[in-house]
Design an enzyme around this catalytic site. Structure first.
Site, PDB file in Angstrom:
ATOM      1  N   TYR A  14      30.573 -21.737   0.276  1.00 18.74           N
ATOM      2  CA  TYR A  14      31.560 -22.076   1.300  1.00 18.74           C
ATOM      3  C   TYR A  14      32.371 -23.335   1.006  1.00 18.74           C
ATOM      4  CZ  TYR A  14      27.368 -24.677   2.553  1.00 18.74           C
ATOM      5  OH  TYR A  14      26.258 -25.455   2.495  1.00 18.74           O
TER       6      TYR A  14
ATOM      7  N   CYS B 161     -19.955  -8.788  12.229  1.00 14.94           N
ATOM      8  CA  CYS B 161     -18.881  -8.766  13.214  1.00 14.94           C
ATOM      9  C   CYS B 161     -17.884  -7.655  12.806  1.00 14.94           C
ATOM     10  CB  CYS B 161     -18.227 -10.145  13.235  1.00 14.94           C
ATOM     11  SG  CYS B 161     -16.883 -10.277  14.396  1.00 14.94           S
TER      12      CYS B 161
ATOM     13  N   ASP C 215      21.976 -20.053   7.713  1.00 19.69           N
ATOM     14  CA  ASP C 215      20.792 -20.832   8.023  1.00 19.69           C
ATOM     15  C   ASP C 215      19.811 -20.784   6.850  1.00 19.69           C
ATOM     16  OD1 ASP C 215      19.008 -22.326   9.404  1.00 19.69           O
ATOM     17  OD2 ASP C 215      18.338 -20.729  10.736  1.00 19.69           O
TER      18      ASP C 215
ATOM     19  N   LYS D  47      26.818 -24.126  17.241  1.00 16.82           N
ATOM     20  CA  LYS D  47      25.537 -23.441  17.016  1.00 16.82           C
ATOM     21  C   LYS D  47      25.219 -22.514  18.185  1.00 16.82           C
ATOM     22  CE  LYS D  47      22.334 -25.896  14.974  1.00 16.82           C
ATOM     23  NZ  LYS D  47      21.415 -25.932  13.848  1.00 16.82           N
TER      24      LYS D  47
ATOM     25  N   GLU E   8      34.082 -19.767   9.804  1.00 14.92           N
ATOM     26  CA  GLU E   8      33.124 -19.114   8.901  1.00 14.92           C
ATOM     27  C   GLU E   8      31.781 -19.036   9.587  1.00 14.92           C
ATOM     28  OE1 GLU E   8      32.723 -21.824   5.648  1.00 14.92           O
ATOM     29  OE2 GLU E   8      34.871 -21.811   5.291  1.00 14.92           O
TER      30      GLU E   8
ATOM     31  N   CYS F 282     -18.407 -10.088  18.747  1.00 15.64           N
ATOM     32  CA  CYS F 282     -19.857 -10.032  18.486  1.00 15.64           C
ATOM     33  C   CYS F 282     -20.612 -11.135  19.217  1.00 15.64           C
ATOM     34  CB  CYS F 282     -20.126 -10.110  16.994  1.00 15.64           C
ATOM     35  SG  CYS F 282     -19.798 -11.745  16.311  1.00 15.64           S
TER      36      CYS F 282
ATOM     37  N   LYS G 267      27.880 -19.917   9.867  1.00 19.93           N
ATOM     38  CA  LYS G 267      27.017 -21.008   9.419  1.00 19.93           C
ATOM     39  C   LYS G 267      25.704 -20.374   8.964  1.00 19.93           C
ATOM     40  CE  LYS G 267      25.479 -25.618  10.660  1.00 19.93           C
ATOM     41  NZ  LYS G 267      24.163 -25.555  10.100  1.00 19.93           N
TER      42      LYS G 267
ATOM     43  N   CYS H  90     -15.324 -17.143  13.558  1.00 19.74           N
ATOM     44  CA  CYS H  90     -16.593 -16.509  13.909  1.00 19.74           C
ATOM     45  C   CYS H  90     -17.428 -16.513  12.628  1.00 19.74           C
ATOM     46  CB  CYS H  90     -16.359 -15.072  14.377  1.00 19.74           C
ATOM     47  SG  CYS H  90     -17.896 -14.118  14.383  1.00 19.74           S
TER      48      CYS H  90
ATOM     49  N   CYS I  38     -17.351 -15.432  19.989  1.00 24.87           N
ATOM     50  CA  CYS I  38     -16.527 -14.373  19.400  1.00 24.87           C
ATOM     51  C   CYS I  38     -16.340 -13.216  20.389  1.00 24.87           C
ATOM     52  CB  CYS I  38     -17.198 -13.873  18.117  1.00 24.87           C
ATOM     53  SG  CYS I  38     -16.333 -12.478  17.400  1.00 24.87           S
TER      54      CYS I  38
HETATM   55  S1  IVH Z   1      30.585 -26.871   5.169  1.00 22.12           S
HETATM   56  C1  IVH Z   1      30.379 -31.813   5.189  1.00 22.12           C
HETATM   57  N1  IVH Z   1      30.192 -24.374   5.727  1.00 22.12           N
HETATM   58  O1  IVH Z   1      25.332 -26.589   7.248  1.00 22.12           O
HETATM   59  C2  IVH Z   1      29.546 -30.613   5.184  1.00 22.12           C
HETATM   60  N2  IVH Z   1      28.302 -25.807   5.711  1.00 22.12           N
HETATM   61  O2  IVH Z   1      25.277 -29.529   8.640  1.00 22.12           O
HETATM   62  C3  IVH Z   1      30.370 -29.414   4.852  1.00 22.12           C
HETATM   63  N3  IVH Z   1      26.177 -24.672   6.170  1.00 22.12           N
HETATM   64  O3  IVH Z   1      24.433 -28.889   4.810  1.00 22.12           O
HETATM   65  C4  IVH Z   1      29.537 -28.209   4.909  1.00 22.12           C
HETATM   66  N4  IVH Z   1      27.000 -22.650   6.409  1.00 22.12           N
HETATM   67  O4  IVH Z   1      24.107 -26.503   4.209  1.00 22.12           O
HETATM   68  C5  IVH Z   1      29.625 -25.572   5.572  1.00 22.12           C
HETATM   69  N5  IVH Z   1      29.997 -22.101   6.164  1.00 22.12           N
HETATM   70  C6  IVH Z   1      29.436 -23.292   6.011  1.00 22.12           C
HETATM   71  C7  IVH Z   1      28.041 -23.482   6.151  1.00 22.12           C
HETATM   72  C8  IVH Z   1      27.525 -24.770   5.999  1.00 22.12           C
HETATM   73  C9  IVH Z   1      25.903 -23.384   6.423  1.00 22.12           C
HETATM   74  C10 IVH Z   1      25.179 -25.762   6.151  1.00 22.12           C
HETATM   75  C11 IVH Z   1      25.284 -26.649   4.949  1.00 22.12           C
HETATM   76  C12 IVH Z   1      25.354 -28.060   5.456  1.00 22.12           C
HETATM   77  C13 IVH Z   1      25.027 -27.909   6.902  1.00 22.12           C
HETATM   78  C14 IVH Z   1      25.924 -28.839   7.683  1.00 22.12           C
END
Ligand code: IVH
Length: 696
Positions: A220, A425, A113, A307, A109, A404, A111, A419, A401
């Site tokens: 997720y 200015c 952010d 990552k 899946e 000026c 991840k 400034c 500045c």
């Molecule tokens: S599963 C045991 N799936 O990443 C943790 N986490 O360090 C199981 N996150 O705090 C999490 N996308 O906030 C999972 N597809 C995804 C995710 C995901 C982002 C974040 C989540 C978690 C952190 C894990």
């Protein structure tokens, strides 16, 4: 009858929200949607007995401040083991294979952010939303989460009776860009990335601001006792059917090569997504196998996060230039050899302030690493010291500045240099004019950055007051401006003279005086003369006005140039005092009172009550404590608030009593009602409320 109509409208609007925010497939026009929502809202106001906290109308949030209660998670919220290397993903695969010693599938899946969130549903309804916190317990942010349109308040089709679902709350890139653009215009500090902006938003105490920030959420993980699923993939498909946004970027893989293929594909493709992602999560699919693998102290053995590297580029620092903003803040900018980074060519990077320059030990000609990461503005993260063969001149923050030549100053406790030459200015004058005409200030249309610069360079604009002496014939002579645009500008300038006093105070561009502070000052001092002569004590005695703002106001009005400009604005007929109407509404009846509002009301909206409290000298608060003067309770008053008020002996008053208290005849919003109806109204609003008394 009415009940059925309300319920059917709610169901229909929930479905439209889902179609629009989850499926990206609206089946109704915006106008129809808005009309239906308005109709529902009107019915709910008319029949408060059918109030439902999960109604689609409740997604707009409330501007009552709330402090968050801490809630313990039923299952701790752990984190994932992270890696940046494909080799470690391979090791993870081999470890799992060895421990399981049988065939297994992996689910890949994205991840996301953002900020993790846990939602609890019971009987198809959202009960509670809690942040990750320290993993054991988090903040109850239910009110804020309810404003996120893609999160179902009521579930679809067949649903599980009780479960927890976890996901990530995100601020889409488009919203992030929009907010930062606005903040830039207001010279407020920018959000570094959508994650910070999103998590900051989720913690705001005013859910109506949260609603305006248009957050989104992807899910997720589904948790609960005796879930009827054999695998993670299956559980996510069920979550999708219940109405949650589950990404389609999800794949069941049987081999490690399929995993690598997913990683490489999304490394490129993720840049086209509407939200930020920073890697891939790889999970063992089968729940039985997950249980078998178990957890280490910090994270599950059945999952790993790969990552993506923050993108970096190496380039040369050629020079540093300095930009002066409306408030005189000086921002250093690095000029670089152009370099390709995350699909764009980077030539400049922000250096933020003198401390950052010092910490980097920057010298002209240095090879430097530029990073974009989750950030929109590239920044220099490091000097490549191993490539410094000839040492150039050390970068020292300028003392004067660049526009000026005034000597720069640095206020105590602040990182920025300023400034101080506010009135002479050029970028400060142009910036002040831009702020003056902006939408939330005088709202003068047609005067954009370029036109203002043109007028300034042609000597037609020296300060904000000159805006009102501009003639159509002069404007029309300017390059790019025809007669029609010139006429429109003139009309808009004239119209701006009707803008209320509080917005004129904001438009003046006094440092640290934003919209809210301007409102407070306008209400407290009532006219510009009183504000001009206000001393430190009288300024700091106004609610929310501290030393820093007071000094800035005094400083502003001690400048002869500013007084001259204000006198001209007066001559041009701007509103430099609050209106009669506003004047009548202001009293100090509630001075020193801290008031909590809860429930729904019949005569005025909650926002109106909140405003009335402020206009009458009181203070709004979101939670009942021993300091609370009274609880203003409507229909369906929050049970927790009621309980707390009763246990602390905090007085509880109805809206009618409140209106009498501030000497406002509540009949004014119900002009057509006869006395009998008024009596009914009183009975209805006081019904079920334990103590009703007048305070004074
Ligand atoms: S599963 C045991 N799936 O990443 C943790 N986490 O360090 C199981 N996150 O705090 C999490 N996308 O906030 C999972 N597809 C995804 C995710 C995901 C982002 C974040 C989540 C978690 C952190 C894990």
């Amino acid at each position: 009858m009415v009940r059925e109509e309300i319920e059917s409208l709610r169901a229909e609007l929930h479905q439209h929200n889902y179609n629009y925010y989850v499926l990206n497939n609206p089946t109704v026009s915006d106008v129809d949607f808005d009309m239906k929502m308005q109709h529902l809202s009107d019915l709910e106001k008319q029949f408060p007995e059918f109030f439902d906290p999960l109604s689609p109308t409740q997604r707009v949030g409330s501007d009552i401040n709330t402090s968050f209660t801490q809630i313990k998670h039923e299952y701790p919220m752990l984190s994932l083991a992270n890696t940046y290397s494909e080799g470690e993903v391979q090791e993870f695969y081999q470890r799992v294979a060895k421990l399981l010693n049988e065939d297994f599938e992996l689910v890949c899946e994205l991840k996301y952010d953002g900020t993790s969130i846990s939602l609890i549903y019971e009987n198809g309804k959202l009960q509670r939303a809690v942040t990750r916190g320290d993993g054991e317990k988090g903040d109850d942010v239910t009110q804020n989460v309810k404003t996120i349109r893609s999160i179902p308040l009521m579930l679809h089709g067949e649903y599980l009776q009780k479960f927890e679902i976890r996901g990530e709350i995100l601020m889409p890139w488009s919203v992030f860009d929009e907010i930062n653009k606005e903040r830039e215009e207001q010279e407020e500090p920018l959000f570094a990335n959508p994650r910070n902006a999103g998590s900051g938003t989720l913690k705001l105490q005013n859910s109506s601001i949260v609603a305006s920030r248009k957050l989104d959420a992807y899910f997720y993980s589904l948790l609960g006792g005796n879930l009827p699923f054999a695998s993670h993939f299956e559980s996510l498909q069920s979550a999708k059917q219940m109405g949650f946004k589950v990404s389609d970027a999800i794949k069941v893989c049987k081999t490690i090569d399929e995993v690598f293929e997913f990683i490489r594909y999304w490394d490129v493709e993720r840049k086209n997504l509407p939200v930020a992602t920073d890697g891939i999560v790889i999970k063992v699919n089968n729940f039985e196998q997950q249980r078998g693998l178990g957890f280490t102290a910090k994270s599950p053995r059945w999952a790993i996060a790969y990552k993506y590297q923050a993108e970096k580029a190496l380039t040369r620092l050629n020079s540093v230039s300095y930009q002066v903003g409306r408030t005189g803040a000086v921002t250093p900018v690095a000029n670089l050899d152009p370099v390709q980074l995350s699909g764009t060519i980077v030539k400049r990077a922000s250096l933020h302030n003198a401390d950052i320059i010092e910490a980097l030990d920057l010298h002209i000609g240095d090879m430097v690493y530029v990073e974009k990461g989750g950030e929109i503005i590239p920044k220099i993260t490091e000097v490549a010291f191993d490539q410094r063969f000839m040492i150039g001149e050390k970068v020292q923050f300028i003392k004067n500045c660049p526009e000026c030549n005034s000597e720069l100053i640095r206020y105590e406790g602040e990182a920025a240099h300023y400034c101080p030459n506010e009135s002479n200015c050029p970028p400060q004058i142009k910036g002040k004019i831009e702020h003056f005409v902006s939408r939330k200030a005088m709202n003068i249309e047609g005067l954009g950055t370029e036109t203002i610069a043109l007028l300034y360079d042609n000597g037609m604009l020296h300060n904000v007051a000159d805006i009102y002496t501009l003639q159509v014939s002069d404007l029309a002579k300017l390059e790019r401006l025809g007669n029609k645009s010139a006429q429109n500008i003139k009309t808009s300038c004239d119209k701006s003279k009707e803008v209320p006093f509080e917005r004129v105070v904001f438009a003046l561009g006094i440092r640290f005086v934003g919209e809210t502070v301007a409102k407070k000052l306008a209400q407290a001092f009532k006219n510009i003369e009183a504000l001009e002569s206000a001393d430190f004590e009288s300024l700091t005695s106004v609610d929310e006005i501290g030393e820093r703002i007071a000094n800035s106001v005094i400083n502003f009005f001690s400048d002869e140039n500013n007084i001259e400009i204000i006198n001209k604005l007066k001559e041009h007929g701007l509103n430099l005092a609050i209106s009669e109407e506003q004047q009548q509404e202001i009293t100090n009846i509630l001075e020193g009172k801290i008031i909590v509002i809860s429930g729904t009301f019949s005569h005025h909206s909650r926002d109106e009550y909140k405003n009335m409290i402020e206009l009458n000298g009181g203070k709004n608060s979101g939670s009942v404590s021993s300091k609370t003067s009274f609880l203003l309770a409507g229909e369906n008053v929050g049970p927790e608030k009621l309980k707390k008020a009763n246990s602390l002996g905090v007085e509880i008053i109805s809206e009618d009593v409140f209106l009498q208290m501030i000497k406002k005849d509540f009949s004014e919003s119900n002009e057509n009602k006869d006395d009998k109806n008024k009596d009914d109204e009183i009975k209805k609003t006081t019904h079920n409320q334990p103590i009703m008394g007048t305070l004074f």
